[in-house]
Write a protein that holds these residues in place. Sequence first.
Motif, short mmCIF file in Angstrom:
data_model
loop_
_atom_site.label_atom_id
_atom_site.label_comp_id
_atom_site.label_asym_id
_atom_site.label_seq_id
_atom_site.Cartn_x
_atom_site.Cartn_y
_atom_site.Cartn_z
N ILE A 46 64.57 60.13 16.01
CA ILE A 46 64.31 61.54 16.32
C ILE A 46 65.59 62.34 16.54
O ILE A 46 65.52 63.53 16.80
N ALA B 135 66.21 66.17 15.73
CA ALA B 135 64.88 66.69 15.41
C ALA B 135 64.61 68.07 15.99
O ALA B 135 63.58 68.67 15.71
N THR C 286 59.15 69.55 15.89
CA THR C 286 59.18 69.00 14.53
C THR C 286 58.31 67.77 14.40
O THR C 286 57.83 67.46 13.30
#
Length: 480
Positions: free
Chosen positions: A41, A44, A93
């Motif tokens: 992540i 992100a 996201t």
Amino acid sequence: MSSLFPALTGAPAQRAALRFGDRSLTYGELGAAAGALAARIGGAGRVAVWATPALETAVAVVAALEAGVAAVPLNPKSGEKELGHILSDCAPTVVLAAAGDELPAALGDLERVDVDVRGVGPLPDRQASGEDPALIVYTSGTTGPPKGAVIPRRAVAHTLDALADAWQWTGEDVLVHGLPLFHVHGLVLGILGPLRRGGSVRHLGRFSTQGVTRELNDGATMMFGVPTMYHRVAQALPEDPGLAQALGKARLLVSGSAALPVHDHERITAATGQRVVERYGMTETLMNTSVRADGEARAGTVGVPLPGVELRLVEEDGSPIASYDGETVGEIQVRGPNLFTEYLNRPDATTAAFTTDGWFRTGDMAVREPDGYVRIVGRKATDLIKSGGYKIGAGEIENALLEHPGVREAAVTGEPDADLGERIVAWIVPADPQSPPSAAELADHVAARLAPHKRPRRVHYLDALPRNDMGKIMKRALTS
């Protein structure tokens, strides 16, 4: 700014970090799982976290913080409209969730990343600014759609370190709690707090007095709860000597998120010899005050300002109240490194929340005792009653009503009155619905304990008070 959790690399790898039911992680396992997820992540932007009371939620938030990504905890009980508003407002996201969790349609096409608590990967080697967002926590939205409070890393670090000072909180402490993980109390204090200290947390999943007894008998040293939980504890104690003995072993019992009635304080202390410590905070400020572990645990107060936090009371015109007389009611304003930076996408609301010299307007009303202890009397919008020329806090009347043996629950509001401006209205859940105390009896009871002008002029009898997920009474739902 270095990692918020130095114990991920500094503590012995086999030291217990997290336990949820029969599932647990050591610091070594937590670091590996968070490292693996952080790699997925990183960069992100913002990530939503489906915040169930499970290991996956803790791993997801720790991974986001280690990756320098802002985490947005989502309440799994939120309705479609509220979830839709939050997601459109913060535009994450991805959503992080446990593999078996069924997500609602409101999350739409948002990319899902399943959290693997047995993942293995190195922790990111990065430095983050103290002003970088750590969390975006949405307020309850009592006066409109929920607002996203952007909480920076320095606020998380400062609050947890200030509480460590106030509570003498160390890596040797083992915390037990059963709070939800989508808000400050359960997530920041209850999960991130122990991890920052290098201690451990045992989450009950669902609160029960049996779970509290089991964990305190098995080495837990601290308990966090909301007043509803401590009320259940107080009710169970007369018939459960094992619970009383277990609570007597605790180093620290902490209540927050709403005022703990004095009557429950007294019942718990009488049965266990322990005093419950109260603290005061809110989403936008994290923690502001607390009764210190080495101070006087005075029922009905939230202690003194935490290290680094400035607190003042002000009149309606904004002028500071200088007297600490235990009687003069004013709005609490605070400033310090514990504060949020902004309401996401709401510059107007952010500006309105602060004075020109940087004090945050909490909307909470309080008095200060001569030694600086703060006693909250209610919210400015719902708990400040102006009657007959007096400013009256609903909280002290509620405490007085709860001292009556015929009252199980109580809430106090104001309503328009042609003569007084506002009259005091009591909403009562009687201990015996077949034989409730009369309105006159309750008025005399309050007048004898407080003052005649603080007695309720009207009394409504209910089967239960409306409460939210945190056990707070929703006074806006109380209408004549």
